[in-house]
Design a protein around this motif. Sequence first.
Motif, PDB file in Angstrom:
ATOM      1  N   VAL A  47      11.570  -5.236   3.679  1.00  0.00           N
ATOM      2  CA  VAL A  47      12.836  -4.567   3.343  1.00  0.00           C
ATOM      3  C   VAL A  47      13.501  -5.271   2.163  1.00  0.00           C
ATOM      4  O   VAL A  47      13.997  -4.632   1.222  1.00  0.00           O
ATOM      5  N   ARG A  48      13.516  -6.588   2.207  1.00  0.00           N
ATOM      6  CA  ARG A  48      14.161  -7.360   1.132  1.00  0.00           C
ATOM      7  C   ARG A  48      13.501  -7.121  -0.222  1.00  0.00           C
ATOM      8  O   ARG A  48      14.181  -7.017  -1.255  1.00  0.00           O
ATOM      9  N   LEU A  49      12.181  -6.990  -0.222  1.00  0.00           N
ATOM     10  CA  LEU A  49      11.467  -6.776  -1.482  1.00  0.00           C
ATOM     11  C   LEU A  49      11.437  -5.310  -1.901  1.00  0.00           C
ATOM     12  O   LEU A  49      11.000  -4.987  -3.006  1.00  0.00           O
ATOM     13  N   GLY A  50      11.855  -4.424  -0.988  1.00  0.00           N
ATOM     14  CA  GLY A  50      11.845  -3.008  -1.326  1.00  0.00           C
ATOM     15  C   GLY A  50      10.487  -2.356  -1.180  1.00  0.00           C
ATOM     16  O   GLY A  50      10.218  -1.311  -1.793  1.00  0.00           O
ATOM     17  N   TYR A  51       9.645  -2.975  -0.338  1.00  0.00           N
ATOM     18  CA  TYR A  51       8.319  -2.376  -0.120  1.00  0.00           C
ATOM     19  C   TYR A  51       8.457  -1.272   0.912  1.00  0.00           C
ATOM     20  O   TYR A  51       8.858  -1.500   2.057  1.00  0.00           O
ATOM     21  N   GLY A  52       8.149  -0.043   0.537  1.00  0.00           N
ATOM     22  CA  GLY A  52       8.338   1.095   1.426  1.00  0.00           C
ATOM     23  C   GLY A  52       7.040   1.713   1.877  1.00  0.00           C
ATOM     24  O   GLY A  52       5.980   1.468   1.291  1.00  0.00           O
ATOM     25  N   PRO A  53       7.088   2.568   2.897  1.00  0.00           N
ATOM     26  CA  PRO A  53       5.887   3.181   3.464  1.00  0.00           C
ATOM     27  C   PRO A  53       5.529   4.517   2.841  1.00  0.00           C
ATOM     28  O   PRO A  53       4.975   5.384   3.511  1.00  0.00           O
ATOM     29  N   ASN A  54       5.893   4.719   1.583  1.00  0.00           N
ATOM     30  CA  ASN A  54       5.598   6.012   0.966  1.00  0.00           C
ATOM     31  C   ASN A  54       4.108   6.097   0.648  1.00  0.00           C
ATOM     32  O   ASN A  54       3.631   5.577  -0.351  1.00  0.00           O
ATOM     33  N   ARG A  55       3.379   6.754   1.530  1.00  0.00           N
ATOM     34  CA  ARG A  55       1.919   6.797   1.388  1.00  0.00           C
ATOM     35  C   ARG A  55       1.491   7.581   0.149  1.00  0.00           C
ATOM     36  O   ARG A  55       0.479   7.280  -0.481  1.00  0.00           O
ATOM     37  N   LEU A  56       2.248   8.610  -0.216  1.00  0.00           N
ATOM     38  CA  LEU A  56       1.875   9.379  -1.401  1.00  0.00           C
ATOM     39  C   LEU A  56       1.916   8.498  -2.644  1.00  0.00           C
ATOM     40  O   LEU A  56       0.992   8.503  -3.464  1.00  0.00           O
ATOM     41  N   ALA A  57       2.998   7.703  -2.769  1.00  0.00           N
ATOM     42  CA  ALA A  57       3.109   6.821  -3.932  1.00  0.00           C
ATOM     43  C   ALA A  57       1.988   5.796  -3.923  1.00  0.00           C
ATOM     44  O   ALA A  57       1.383   5.507  -4.957  1.00  0.00           O
ATOM     45  N   ARG A  58       1.702   5.250  -2.743  1.00  0.00           N
ATOM     46  CA  ARG A  58       0.629   4.264  -2.664  1.00  0.00           C
ATOM     47  C   ARG A  58      -0.728   4.893  -2.988  1.00  0.00           C
ATOM     48  O   ARG A  58      -1.596   4.276  -3.599  1.00  0.00           O
ATOM     49  N   ALA A  59      -0.899   6.138  -2.550  1.00  0.00           N
ATOM     50  CA  ALA A  59      -2.166   6.818  -2.814  1.00  0.00           C
ATOM     51  C   ALA A  59      -2.371   7.027  -4.314  1.00  0.00           C
ATOM     52  O   ALA A  59      -3.473   6.868  -4.832  1.00  0.00           O
ATOM     53  N   LEU A  60      -1.279   7.371  -5.012  1.00  0.00           N
ATOM     54  CA  LEU A  60      -1.386   7.578  -6.448  1.00  0.00           C
ATOM     55  C   LEU A  60      -1.724   6.279  -7.161  1.00  0.00           C
ATOM     56  O   LEU A  60      -2.513   6.255  -8.103  1.00  0.00           O
ATOM     57  N   ARG A  61      -1.118   5.160  -6.689  1.00  0.00           N
ATOM     58  CA  ARG A  61      -1.381   3.871  -7.326  1.00  0.00           C
ATOM     59  C   ARG A  61      -2.794   3.375  -7.015  1.00  0.00           C
ATOM     60  O   ARG A  61      -3.455   2.787  -7.856  1.00  0.00           O
ATOM     61  N   SER A  62      -3.235   3.604  -5.773  1.00  0.00           N
ATOM     62  CA  SER A  62      -4.509   3.026  -5.349  1.00  0.00           C
ATOM     63  C   SER A  62      -5.677   3.989  -5.486  1.00  0.00           C
ATOM     64  O   SER A  62      -6.817   3.612  -5.250  1.00  0.00           O
ATOM     65  N   ARG A  63      -5.360   5.239  -5.849  1.00  0.00           N
ATOM     66  CA  ARG A  63      -6.384   6.283  -5.947  1.00  0.00           C
ATOM     67  C   ARG A  63      -7.078   6.522  -4.600  1.00  0.00           C
ATOM     68  O   ARG A  63      -8.276   6.780  -4.545  1.00  0.00           O
ATOM     69  N   ARG A  64      -6.287   6.415  -3.536  1.00  0.00           N
ATOM     70  CA  ARG A  64      -6.794   6.734  -2.210  1.00  0.00           C
ATOM     71  C   ARG A  64      -6.226   8.070  -1.763  1.00  0.00           C
ATOM     72  O   ARG A  64      -5.147   8.477  -2.181  1.00  0.00           O
ATOM     73  N   SER A  65      -6.945   8.743  -0.855  1.00  0.00           N
ATOM     74  CA  SER A  65      -6.539  10.076  -0.406  1.00  0.00           C
ATOM     75  C   SER A  65      -5.775  10.065   0.907  1.00  0.00           C
ATOM     76  O   SER A  65      -5.114  11.042   1.250  1.00  0.00           O
ATOM     77  N   GLY A  66      -5.882   8.981   1.679  1.00  0.00           N
ATOM     78  CA  GLY A  66      -5.269   8.964   3.008  1.00  0.00           C
ATOM     79  C   GLY A  66      -6.047   9.804   4.005  1.00  0.00           C
ATOM     80  O   GLY A  66      -5.499  10.212   5.031  1.00  0.00           O
TER      81      GLY A  66
END
Length: 357
Positions: A47-66
């Motif tokens: 929370v302090r670092l602002g790391y969120g659970p937005n899987r779509l954003a993570r998927a775009l960054r990591s090129r993963r589909s979920g």
Amino acid sequence: MDSSSVGIKDVAREAGVSVTTVSHVLNNVPSARVSPETREKVRTTAVRLGYGPNRLARALRSRRSGVLGLVVEDAATTPHAGRIILGADHAARARGYTLMMATIPGQSEPDAAQAGVESLLAGQVDGILYSAAGRRVLPTTFRPAGVPTVLVDAITTDGNVPAVMADEYGGATAGAAALVAAGHSRIGFLTTRDENPSTHQRLLGFRDALQRAGMAGAATTVEAASPDAPGGYAAARSILAGVNPPSALLCCNDRLAMGAYRAAAERGLSIPDHLSVVGFGDVDLLAANLHPQLTSVALPYYGMGTWAANRLIDAIELQAAEPGTRQHHDRLDPVLLACRLVNRGSVAAPGTPAPQA
């Protein structure tokens, strides 16, 4: 630090824990062994670092589909396939993934395994779950692709892919032990003529359990037949017609037990007054609908699906957190999940003499 650039490695470094621990905590993995204090520290740091659970954003960054790919052999004709699928789907959804499935023929099609995997890879899945129709070694032609892979009820020839199976040896010993505990000193085993690892493990568990109880030789009888109700009828009829027949039967599957019920009825034997019966598999349509209801060894198929999906997601997220990491293991023993004896009405202490045929 810009919150949009914060990754799981940043959270791990700030919290002083591993990337895997962060993944387990933030994805609420039920099986993770993480103390409450560490969980709180990880969440607070995220929370302090602002790391969120937005899987779509993570998927775009990591090129993963979920998306997880699940290959299932003989899904339409294998009774337990539905439980494996359900367990995998529930585990995947709990961690924000979805499941894509391909069904293929079983062992009769040696190239079907690889074909099923390739069809899912074309859909850009992040990893592969492979569920066999029965415990077996996959052919040498099967090669997991460049994504994490986990096997259910199967191993590879070199054993270097994580796998989960039921502890069928332990299940058989539990079934035999229940009959011994009820007071039976003559116990028969109905098995099948199929030569496969499951049959071997169940027979071995039966024999070892009775040997540990001081029972062997004339105290035990083994009869093999086809793996269905007619086979169970024929095998039980043969055993029960012998001199000094057993007062209890452990059956290699519930269909054999169903046939044993018929053989017992023809000889005027009441279950469980004259004959106790334990099945294997706990197939709902059989075990709960026989009269009396069948005591049976339940196989942990739902748990196998859950374990496999969680293990696959852990590998996917570790690979994403540490780019360049690839699934590579020395030879691994499969994880064995315990079977559970479901007690119903088909086991009792021996007492009433069996009527003469």
